[in-house]
Motif scaffolding. Structure first.
Motif, PDB file in Angstrom:
ATOM      1  N   PHE A 131     139.871  69.870   7.728  1.00 41.71           N
ATOM      2  CA  PHE A 131     138.589  69.250   8.093  1.00 41.71           C
ATOM      3  C   PHE A 131     138.762  67.763   8.383  1.00 41.71           C
ATOM      4  O   PHE A 131     138.129  67.224   9.291  1.00 41.71           O
ATOM      5  CB  PHE A 131     137.570  69.476   6.979  1.00 41.71           C
ATOM      6  N   GLU A 132     139.629  67.102   7.643  1.00 42.42           N
ATOM      7  CA  GLU A 132     139.897  65.688   7.908  1.00 42.42           C
ATOM      8  C   GLU A 132     140.512  65.511   9.293  1.00 42.42           C
ATOM      9  O   GLU A 132     140.183  64.571  10.021  1.00 42.42           O
ATOM     10  CB  GLU A 132     140.817  65.107   6.835  1.00 42.42           C
ATOM     11  N   GLY A 147     133.261  80.559   4.453  1.00 40.20           N
ATOM     12  CA  GLY A 147     133.953  80.357   3.179  1.00 40.20           C
ATOM     13  C   GLY A 147     133.665  78.980   2.625  1.00 40.20           C
ATOM     14  O   GLY A 147     133.738  77.980   3.344  1.00 40.20           O
ATOM     15  N   ARG A 148     133.332  78.924   1.357  1.00 43.43           N
ATOM     16  CA  ARG A 148     133.028  77.656   0.684  1.00 43.43           C
ATOM     17  C   ARG A 148     134.325  77.014   0.188  1.00 43.43           C
ATOM     18  O   ARG A 148     134.958  77.480  -0.745  1.00 43.43           O
ATOM     19  CB  ARG A 148     132.071  77.912  -0.475  1.00 43.43           C
ATOM     20  N   TYR A 149     134.740  75.948   0.855  1.00 47.18           N
ATOM     21  CA  TYR A 149     135.945  75.222   0.457  1.00 47.18           C
ATOM     22  C   TYR A 149     135.569  74.129  -0.534  1.00 47.18           C
ATOM     23  O   TYR A 149     134.659  73.329  -0.256  1.00 47.18           O
ATOM     24  CB  TYR A 149     136.634  74.618   1.689  1.00 47.18           C
ATOM     25  N   PRO A 150     136.223  74.069  -1.687  1.00 49.33           N
ATOM     26  CA  PRO A 150     135.893  73.034  -2.667  1.00 49.33           C
ATOM     27  C   PRO A 150     135.996  71.642  -2.063  1.00 49.33           C
ATOM     28  O   PRO A 150     136.965  71.315  -1.374  1.00 49.33           O
ATOM     29  CB  PRO A 150     136.960  73.243  -3.758  1.00 49.33           C
ATOM     30  N   ARG A 166     129.940  84.674   0.784  1.00 51.01           N
ATOM     31  CA  ARG A 166     129.519  85.883   0.080  1.00 51.01           C
ATOM     32  C   ARG A 166     129.051  85.573  -1.341  1.00 51.01           C
ATOM     33  O   ARG A 166     128.077  86.141  -1.814  1.00 51.01           O
ATOM     34  CB  ARG A 166     130.662  86.900   0.032  1.00 51.01           C
ATOM     35  N   GLN A 167     129.763  84.701  -2.007  1.00 53.32           N
ATOM     36  CA  GLN A 167     129.366  84.282  -3.352  1.00 53.32           C
ATOM     37  C   GLN A 167     128.670  82.923  -3.211  1.00 53.32           C
ATOM     38  O   GLN A 167     129.279  81.877  -3.402  1.00 53.32           O
ATOM     39  CB  GLN A 167     130.585  84.201  -4.271  1.00 53.32           C
ATOM     40  N   GLN A 168     127.399  82.979  -2.883  1.00 47.53           N
ATOM     41  CA  GLN A 168     126.678  81.783  -2.479  1.00 47.53           C
ATOM     42  C   GLN A 168     126.471  80.800  -3.617  1.00 47.53           C
ATOM     43  O   GLN A 168     126.240  81.177  -4.762  1.00 47.53           O
ATOM     44  CB  GLN A 168     125.297  82.171  -1.928  1.00 47.53           C
ATOM     45  N   THR A 169     126.582  79.519  -3.261  1.00 54.99           N
ATOM     46  CA  THR A 169     126.107  78.436  -4.105  1.00 54.99           C
ATOM     47  C   THR A 169     124.965  77.765  -3.360  1.00 54.99           C
ATOM     48  O   THR A 169     124.625  78.138  -2.234  1.00 54.99           O
ATOM     49  CB  THR A 169     127.235  77.429  -4.404  1.00 54.99           C
ATOM     50  N   THR A 254     142.932  75.107  -5.638  1.00 55.28           N
ATOM     51  CA  THR A 254     143.324  74.057  -4.699  1.00 55.28           C
ATOM     52  C   THR A 254     144.578  73.320  -5.149  1.00 55.28           C
ATOM     53  O   THR A 254     145.182  72.591  -4.355  1.00 55.28           O
ATOM     54  CB  THR A 254     142.186  73.038  -4.531  1.00 55.28           C
ATOM     55  N   ARG A 255     145.011  73.524  -6.380  1.00 55.91           N
ATOM     56  CA  ARG A 255     146.229  72.841  -6.846  1.00 55.91           C
ATOM     57  C   ARG A 255     147.482  73.369  -6.148  1.00 55.91           C
ATOM     58  O   ARG A 255     148.561  72.791  -6.310  1.00 55.91           O
ATOM     59  CB  ARG A 255     146.359  72.969  -8.362  1.00 55.91           C
TER      60      ARG A 255
END
Length: 272
Positions: A131-132, A147-150, A166-169, A254-255
């Motif tokens: 994204f950067e 997809g929700r990327y942290p 799919r697993q919405q926040t 993400t680690r």
């Protein structure tokens, strides 16, 4: 090509609609590229990532969010032919499909893969490096991320960005929104997990008018994705296999990007 593994017998039985592409064709392309490349050395079914270690490379796929207390095959996977486990990718069982994708990546994402070898490493950013890299091109454009990327919220104020998850926040939209948003999007960032959960064919079809990036540690380095409307592959190469294995086994998310892998980018054809 039909997979030979018992879990996938009959995986392709229905004929495609005459006016739409065959949704199984991407899986045939992937499996046709998996040659006789030896046996599986190790499968690690981690909390976030599934790792397949083959004779020449390690492959990753995202682990399904929930698992049964018992699975039928623990203790029996190491030593099997890598091509056998790769043939699990078309399975509807989510854990088998994830192992299949990891095995496909262990077979394809080798150091001598020319697409991977000639790709561009993305500096900094870790999980958000893709994204950067593209951020300057996304301003004023309609962007959809599958997809929700942290950490993605950091771009919410600067970009016209919608996340389907799919697993919405809070703030995410559900899967069915893809039918409405993707045909109008300028850019689409599509998680490679869509290959395992079988949403890739439809999502790629809906994104044909957009500049589309297939991304994530589970991305196969395969130039054929251009035929499905993918403009860029943003996958990873393994920088430290021992560190990667430890991080996966210890529940790392993400680690992975703190020493095990790094993002690389390849343009598949001229993108706008």
């Amino acid at each position: 090509m039909r997979p030979e593994s018992g879990v996938c017998v009959g995986w392709k039985t229905a004929l495609p609609h005459p006016d739409r592409p065959d949704p199984w064709s991407v899986y045939e392309r992937l499996l046709n590229r998996v040659a006789d490349v030896g046996s599986v050395h190790e499968i690690t079914l981690g909390l976030i990532w599934t790792l397949c270690r083959g004779e020449r490379a390690c492959g990753l796929a995202m682990t399904p969010a929930s698992a049964p207390r018992t699975l039928p095959w623990p203790g029996t996977l190491a030593g099997r032919p890598l091509a056998e486990l790769a043939s699990w990718l078309p399975a509807w069982n989510p854990h088998e499909a994830s192992i299949g994708l990891a095995a496909v990546n262990a077979a394809l994402n080798t150091p001598d893969n020319p697409l991977l070898a000639n790709s561009t490493p993305l500096a900094g950013g870790g999980n958000l490096a893709v994204f950067e890299h593209f951020a300057p091109q996304l301003k004023g454009r309609r962007v959809v991320v599958i997809g929700r990327y942290p950490g993605l919220d950091a771009y919410a104020g600067a970009l016209d960005l919608t996340v389907l998850e799919r697993q919405q926040t809070e703030g995410d939209l559900p899967d069915p929104a893809c039918e409405y948003l993707l045909p109008q999007a300028d850019w689409v960032f599509l998680t490679a997990s869509s290959l395992a959960n079988k949403t890739f064919p439809r999502l790629a079809e809906l994104s044909r008018r957009a500049t589309t990036v297939l991304m994530g540690p589970g991305t196969p380095w395969l130039a054929d994705f251009a035929d499905f409307g993918i403009d860029y592959l943003a996958g990873v190469d393994v920088t430290d296999s021992a560190q990667l294995r430890r991080t996966v086994a210890e529940g790392g998310g993400t680690r992975l990007f703190e020493g095990g892998v790094r993002y690389r980018l390849a343009a598949l054809h001229a993108a706008t």
